[in-house]
Design a protein around this motif. Structure first.
Motif, PDB file in Angstrom:
ATOM      1  N   ASP A 121       0.918  -1.233   0.185  1.00 34.86           N
ATOM      2  CA  ASP A 121      -0.017  -0.123   0.110  1.00 34.86           C
ATOM      3  C   ASP A 121       0.890   1.190   0.192  1.00 34.86           C
ATOM      4  O   ASP A 121       1.626   1.497   1.207  1.00 34.86           O
ATOM      5  N   SER A 165       1.096   4.798   0.223  1.00 33.04           N
ATOM      6  CA  SER A 165       0.066   5.892   0.925  1.00 33.04           C
ATOM      7  C   SER A 165       1.231   6.998   1.502  1.00 33.04           C
ATOM      8  O   SER A 165       2.230   6.850   1.382  1.00 33.04           O
ATOM      9  N   ARG A 206      -2.245  -0.756  -3.554  1.00 33.45           N
ATOM     10  CA  ARG A 206      -2.993   0.522  -3.510  1.00 33.45           C
ATOM     11  C   ARG A 206      -2.020   1.516  -3.794  1.00 33.45           C
ATOM     12  O   ARG A 206      -0.875   1.530  -2.846  1.00 33.45           O
ATOM     13  N   GLU A 231      -1.972   6.002  -3.180  1.00 34.83           N
ATOM     14  CA  GLU A 231      -2.817   7.113  -3.145  1.00 34.83           C
ATOM     15  C   GLU A 231      -2.188   8.131  -4.036  1.00 34.83           C
ATOM     16  O   GLU A 231      -1.276   8.309  -4.557  1.00 34.83           O
ATOM     17  N   CYS A 278       0.837  10.081  -3.967  1.00 35.25           N
ATOM     18  CA  CYS A 278       2.129   9.272  -4.249  1.00 35.25           C
ATOM     19  C   CYS A 278       2.293   8.899  -5.789  1.00 35.25           C
ATOM     20  O   CYS A 278       3.419   9.105  -6.330  1.00 35.25           O
ATOM     21  N   THR A 302      -5.735   5.237 -10.415  1.00 37.25           N
ATOM     22  CA  THR A 302      -5.074   6.514  -9.771  1.00 37.25           C
ATOM     23  C   THR A 302      -3.853   7.037 -10.632  1.00 37.25           C
ATOM     24  O   THR A 302      -3.603   8.404 -10.582  1.00 37.25           O
TER      25      THR A 302
END
Length: 97
Positions: free
Chosen positions: A18, A20, A51, A53, A56, A83
């Protein structure tokens, strides 16, 4: 995050998990590594990214646009790709399978 220089022309940046905001500084430090400035091509290996964000993804975009070579994204999941595209990375890098 791991950087592997395959030869004098190619570097692979492997991202996992992840990605983030708490990792943003680490990501920026990784992307500022001098080894990445010495190669012609980057491969961003995102097979294991669950994932990312938007902040990032923008950091990736900044690094890729400041880089004078070719960057390719490999293995990103559909949600991660969304994203990356929202950040505009698809305009600065090749998005591969």
């Amino acid at each position: 995050m791991k950087i592997t220089v395959v030869d004098g022309h190619l570097a692979e940046v492997t991202l996992t998990g992840d990605i983030s905001v708490p990792l943003l500084r680490d990501l920026e430090a990784c992307l500022a590594d001098t080894r990445l400035r010495e190669v012609e091509r980057w491969v961003l290996n995102m097979h294991a990214v669950t994932r990312i964000e938007l902040a990032c993804a923008y950091a990736l975009l900044r690094a890729v646009t400041e880089y004078s070579g070719t960057a390719t994204v490999h293995g990103a999941r559909r949600t991660v790709l969304r994203t990356l595209r929202d950040a505009g990375l698809d305009k600065a890098a090749v998005i591969g399978e």
